[in-house]
Design a protein around this motif. Structure first.
Motif, PDB file in Angstrom:
ATOM      1  N   GLN A  76      46.180  42.083  37.543  1.00 43.67           N
ATOM      2  CA  GLN A  76      46.466  40.650  37.666  1.00 43.67           C
ATOM      3  C   GLN A  76      45.406  39.816  36.934  1.00 43.67           C
ATOM      4  OE1 GLN A  76      43.967  39.738  39.973  1.00 43.67           O
ATOM      5  NE2 GLN A  76      44.468  37.655  40.679  1.00 43.67           N
ATOM      6  N   ARG A  77      44.245  40.398  36.638  1.00 46.25           N
ATOM      7  CA  ARG A  77      43.201  39.631  35.934  1.00 46.25           C
ATOM      8  C   ARG A  77      42.369  40.462  34.950  1.00 46.25           C
ATOM      9  NH1 ARG A  77      41.326  41.267  40.669  1.00 46.25           N
ATOM     10  NH2 ARG A  77      39.122  41.664  41.055  1.00 46.25           N
ATOM     11  N   ALA A 158      33.348  34.120  39.557  1.00 44.95           N
ATOM     12  CA  ALA A 158      34.647  33.508  39.826  1.00 44.95           C
ATOM     13  C   ALA A 158      35.114  33.955  41.196  1.00 44.95           C
ATOM     14  CB  ALA A 158      35.663  33.933  38.770  1.00 44.95           C
ATOM     15  N   LEU A 159      35.686  33.038  41.924  1.00 44.69           N
ATOM     16  CA  LEU A 159      36.228  33.345  43.248  1.00 44.69           C
ATOM     17  C   LEU A 159      37.270  32.288  43.575  1.00 44.69           C
ATOM     18  CD1 LEU A 159      35.742  35.283  45.726  1.00 44.69           C
ATOM     19  CD2 LEU A 159      34.399  33.410  46.691  1.00 44.69           C
ATOM     20  N   ARG A 160      38.385  32.763  44.129  1.00 46.13           N
ATOM     21  CA  ARG A 160      39.492  31.840  44.456  1.00 46.13           C
ATOM     22  C   ARG A 160      39.851  31.010  43.214  1.00 46.13           C
ATOM     23  NH1 ARG A 160      36.722  31.575  49.940  1.00 46.13           N
ATOM     24  NH2 ARG A 160      35.296  30.287  48.779  1.00 46.13           N
ATOM     25  N   MET A 161      39.704  29.686  43.274  1.00 43.35           N
ATOM     26  CA  MET A 161      40.077  28.835  42.151  1.00 43.35           C
ATOM     27  C   MET A 161      38.841  28.322  41.417  1.00 43.35           C
ATOM     28  SD  MET A 161      43.508  28.314  42.693  1.00 43.35           S
ATOM     29  CE  MET A 161      44.693  28.139  44.051  1.00 43.35           C
ATOM     30  N   ASP A 162      37.668  28.842  41.751  1.00 44.17           N
ATOM     31  CA  ASP A 162      36.415  28.283  41.251  1.00 44.17           C
ATOM     32  C   ASP A 162      35.659  29.251  40.361  1.00 44.17           C
ATOM     33  OD1 ASP A 162      37.010  26.134  42.833  1.00 44.17           O
ATOM     34  OD2 ASP A 162      35.450  26.498  44.320  1.00 44.17           O
ATOM     35  N   GLY A 196      40.106  36.679  47.344  1.00 44.24           N
ATOM     36  CA  GLY A 196      41.181  36.413  46.391  1.00 44.24           C
ATOM     37  C   GLY A 196      40.661  35.656  45.186  1.00 44.24           C
ATOM     38  N   VAL A 197      41.423  35.695  44.111  1.00 43.43           N
ATOM     39  CA  VAL A 197      41.047  34.954  42.911  1.00 43.43           C
ATOM     40  C   VAL A 197      42.297  34.771  42.054  1.00 43.43           C
ATOM     41  CG1 VAL A 197      40.415  37.030  41.579  1.00 43.43           C
ATOM     42  CG2 VAL A 197      39.399  34.832  40.977  1.00 43.43           C
ATOM     43  N   LEU A 198      42.415  33.584  41.479  1.00 46.65           N
ATOM     44  CA  LEU A 198      43.473  33.345  40.512  1.00 46.65           C
ATOM     45  C   LEU A 198      43.009  33.981  39.200  1.00 46.65           C
ATOM     46  CD1 LEU A 198      46.197  31.851  40.151  1.00 46.65           C
ATOM     47  CD2 LEU A 198      44.882  29.899  39.333  1.00 46.65           C
ATOM     48  N   VAL A 200      43.460  33.876  36.008  1.00 45.04           N
ATOM     49  CA  VAL A 200      43.057  33.165  34.799  1.00 45.04           C
ATOM     50  C   VAL A 200      41.723  32.434  34.969  1.00 45.04           C
ATOM     51  CG1 VAL A 200      44.313  31.015  35.231  1.00 45.04           C
ATOM     52  CG2 VAL A 200      44.000  31.822  32.880  1.00 45.04           C
ATOM     53  N   THR A 202      39.066  33.899  36.060  1.00 47.69           N
ATOM     54  CA  THR A 202      38.116  34.847  35.458  1.00 47.69           C
ATOM     55  C   THR A 202      38.245  34.830  33.933  1.00 47.69           C
ATOM     56  OG1 THR A 202      39.605  36.774  35.577  1.00 47.69           O
ATOM     57  CG2 THR A 202      38.215  36.375  37.479  1.00 47.69           C
ATOM     58  N   ALA A 232      39.667  24.924  39.378  1.00 42.86           N
ATOM     59  CA  ALA A 232      41.022  24.812  38.835  1.00 42.86           C
ATOM     60  C   ALA A 232      41.811  23.690  39.468  1.00 42.86           C
ATOM     61  CB  ALA A 232      41.764  26.141  39.013  1.00 42.86           C
TER      62      ALA A 232
ATOM     63  N   GLY B 110      31.708  36.542  42.939  1.00 43.00           N
ATOM     64  CA  GLY B 110      32.874  37.340  42.538  1.00 43.00           C
ATOM     65  C   GLY B 110      33.015  37.442  41.031  1.00 43.00           C
TER      66      GLY B 110
ATOM     67  N   ARG C  18      45.384  39.919  45.041  1.00 43.77           N
ATOM     68  CA  ARG C  18      44.287  38.937  44.999  1.00 43.77           C
ATOM     69  C   ARG C  18      44.805  37.502  44.978  1.00 43.77           C
ATOM     70  NH1 ARG C  18      43.068  43.020  45.961  1.00 43.77           N
ATOM     71  NH2 ARG C  18      41.404  44.385  45.234  1.00 43.77           N
ATOM     72  N   ILE C  21      46.380  36.637  48.808  1.00 41.59           N
ATOM     73  CA  ILE C  21      45.437  36.249  49.871  1.00 41.59           C
ATOM     74  C   ILE C  21      44.704  34.956  49.520  1.00 41.59           C
ATOM     75  CG2 ILE C  21      45.039  38.610  50.668  1.00 41.59           C
ATOM     76  CD1 ILE C  21      42.407  38.600  49.085  1.00 41.59           C
ATOM     77  N   LEU C  22      45.076  34.357  48.412  1.00 43.29           N
ATOM     78  CA  LEU C  22      44.366  33.177  47.924  1.00 43.29           C
ATOM     79  C   LEU C  22      44.847  31.918  48.656  1.00 43.29           C
ATOM     80  CD1 LEU C  22      42.433  32.243  45.630  1.00 43.29           C
ATOM     81  CD2 LEU C  22      44.431  32.170  44.133  1.00 43.29           C
ATOM     82  N   TYR C  53      47.569  36.132  30.092  1.00 46.28           N
ATOM     83  CA  TYR C  53      47.258  35.720  31.466  1.00 46.28           C
ATOM     84  C   TYR C  53      48.496  35.281  32.242  1.00 46.28           C
ATOM     85  CZ  TYR C  53      42.315  36.566  31.083  1.00 46.28           C
ATOM     86  OH  TYR C  53      41.102  37.203  30.976  1.00 46.28           O
ATOM     87  N   ALA C  56      50.073  38.631  33.237  1.00 47.13           N
ATOM     88  CA  ALA C  56      49.261  39.268  34.280  1.00 47.13           C
ATOM     89  C   ALA C  56      49.467  38.583  35.630  1.00 47.13           C
ATOM     90  CB  ALA C  56      47.784  39.235  33.893  1.00 47.13           C
ATOM     91  N   LEU C 211      46.378  28.343  32.673  1.00 52.86           N
ATOM     92  CA  LEU C 211      46.085  27.773  33.991  1.00 52.86           C
ATOM     93  C   LEU C 211      46.973  26.572  34.275  1.00 52.86           C
ATOM     94  CD1 LEU C 211      44.304  27.447  36.559  1.00 52.86           C
ATOM     95  CD2 LEU C 211      42.855  25.947  35.188  1.00 52.86           C
TER      96      LEU C 211
END
Ligand SMILES: [Zn+2]
Ligand SMILES: [Zn+2]
Lengths: 274, 111, 274, 111
Positions: A76-77, A158-162, A196-198, A200, A202, A232, B110, C18, C21-22, C53, C56, C211
């Motif tokens: 996914q990423r 990177a984590l979640r949307m940040d 979780g992470v979106l 894109v 990353t 994001a 992360g 990922r 769970i976001l 992306y 993905a 994005l």
């Protein structure tokens, strides 16, 4: 980097044409890239675009460290891998993609766990290190090893949307310990598996890490020491924050350092997954 | 003594402690601790338990260790005043001015 | 998009874990992506990360239009292709990479030149259009077709060390003609072949286009209508600029439009390469 | 009448017209055209041939069509005042204030 390779082949003139005609880059920039070696720690969400864009740009040597193997939930990423690589070592999978994209790039895959016993020996072979890892302990390990080896560290997360981006240990700027002398309480730390992470996100941060490494390799102006913050879902998407210079009393990079060799980072951080 | 307007932002996960608020404009006294001007110390260490707890909808009260450590913010939180590291601005001693833009950001790990 | 696919397979639960769970995304976001079709015009420097992306992330259907074939000089930034694809149609090469990365994504390759005769027919099959092209005439063509079809247009551009990003024709915001009723003088226009481009600049802007498309597909908050400006050599790297809403007197999206069908864009712009 | 400070930025290729200057702080009269306040029109259409030409090191003088068209900027240039589209600020009629941040940006078409 000393320019031992001081000319370009015909193949390179063709391949890098768009950069060779670029004002402020040109042949001298391309030669600097060719003579630069960059170590990418982590072949995951951040490491994927970093490795792809650095190889495409013409960096002479790339090292890629990762001890994991490719799983479906990575795709996914972690776009340097693909479905046929499931079960393959991430470092090897990344190397395979890089060789398909640019066979001129010398790519070394390290299928190992980086720790205090091996970090310095590997890092010292490179000019720039990219922190594309996923946990606090490795971030301190990389920071300490880069300061000891005198190498700039391009750190992304990177984590979640940040996302966040900083260059440590470069041109009088701070190291990670200047900003964060003590590790965060383990219960405040999330990784991408749990938070979780979106995907894109990353991609955005990884591309910017590759850019900063290229700017370091080619001596481009980087502005003041700063932290770039990305979100994001916010407006504006990006904010740049000026950071302190290195701290005189930093235990690692200060004038009287008390940390002079690598330590046990899992113990130091009170959390594992090194 | 008068009221000053301050913009608070929470980022990098800090917003989870603050009821998912990413930005909040607040009004505070220019002298919380008369006759002294209001400083970051007043905001973070004392005021904390009034305005910040109010914004956080009591989440901070339950788990103060996710924000505080001793008399300053916990390790792993960076504070930025008007897009600048608070270290360059005097940290806890910084006197808050009308219109200041204060960001609390938790570092991410992360990748 | 109407959610005709209203559940996820076990394979999808694993792959998109990922994102599932976001917070603020979750299963409903993933289902929206699955039911969205996105057309990417251009499989070059911008289109490469956009396609990678979006595939993905789990977008259900991707269309990719490009009439060029892969050349060596593309590989410095068009990272969806590789050395084995030299001479292959870019649209087909992009489709091959997408299928290796995510076989769940339905990918349609259009190996054609988009022009006034075919644009509307193709665009109307999609929910969102990505402008990843390299010339002014196609940018006006895409804008006009998107307004006529009522589809948002995520527009990115990159040249030298700079990039720009805007969403047109979305939620009351402007169209390209609201901002630029007249085309620029041809002598003021440069493309990447003539002006050069640092490869990773297209990576940064392309990731941000992906994005924005994901945010549109999943109804995430996008802030005010704005133009994002990126410059690799400036501090700060990014600036966000608030844009006007759509103009009442816009010849295309205004209250009394005078442009009601697609025109000859090469003639309109006084420059070709459509 | 007094002097006001203005920050000019050139982006997206505009800087090539301005001697590769990306940012320049200038001081201009608050009333270039007395008794009226200085407007964007003064900067772009008249002042153009003094301050802007000076910044551009005469490049603008040689090729004004790359910047001007009629009495405003040429098609393909966007003007932003304090991070906002000048259309929302009155375009040529906008009265320039001390501290204003004015960006001239050329749209890019590459990919
Ligand atoms: Zn330090
Ligand atoms: Zn319009």
């Amino acid at each position: 980097a000393n320019l031992k390779n001081n000319d370009l082949s015909l193949d390179e003139y063709t391949r890098y044409g768009r950069q060779l005609i670029l004002p402020g880059f040109g042949k001298s920039g391309q030669l600097k890239l060719k003579n630069t070696s960059i170590l990418i720690v982590g072949a995951g969400g951040l490491g994927a675009p970093v490795a792809i864009y650095l190889a495409a740009a013409g960096v002479g040597k790339l090292g890629i460290i990762d001890y994991d193997t490719v799983e479906k939930s990575n795709l996914q990423r972690q776009v340097i891998h693909n479905e046929s690589r499931e079960g393959v070592s991430k470092a090897q999978s990344a190397r395979m993609t890089i060789e398909e994209l640019n066979s001129l790039c010398q790519c070394v895959a390290y299928d190992i766990l980086l720790d205090s016993s091996n970090a310095l020996e590997i890092i010292e072979k490179y000019d720039i290190v990219i922190d594309a890892t996923d946990n606090v302990a490795t971030r301190y390990l990389l920071n300490d090893a880069c300061v000891m080896a005198g190498i700039p560290l391009v750190s992304g997360s990177a984590l979640r949307m940040d996302g966040q981006l900083t260059i440590y240990n470069y041109k009088g700027g701070p190291c990670y310990r200047c900003l964060f002398p003590k590790p965060p309480p383990p219960e405040s730390v999330l990784n991408c598996s749990d938070g979780g992470v979106l995907g894109v996100v990353t991609g955005v941060i990884g591309c910017l890490q590759a850019l900063q490494a290229i700017k370091i390799a080619t001596d481009m102006n980087g502005g003041p020491h700063n932290l770039l913050i990305f979100s994001a879902t916010s407006y504006p998407l990006f904010r740049s924050m000026k950071l302190r210079p290195k701290k005189e009393d930093c235990a690692l990079c200060g004038e009287r350092p008390s940390i002079t060799e690598l330590i046990d980072y899992v113990q130091f951080c009170g959390s594992g997954a090194l | 003594m008068s009221l000053i307007k301050v913009k608070l932002s929470f980022s990098g996960g800090m917003e989870l402690l603050f009821n998912n608020i990413k930005q909040k404009h607040i009004e505070i006294s220019s002298s919380i601790n008369p006759p002294n001007a209001t400083t970051m110390k007043d905001l973070v260490c004392k005021f904390n338990f009034t305005i910040l707890i109010k914004i956080s909808d009591n989440l901070l009260k339950e788990r103060p260790e996710l924000f505080m450590s001793g008399d300053t913010v916990r390790p792993g939180i960076l504070v930025l005043i008007n897009e600048t590291d608070w270290e360059l601005e005097g940290e806890l001693e910084y006197e808050i001015k009308d219109g200041d833009d204060i960001v609390f950001i938790s570092t991410l790990h992360g990748g």
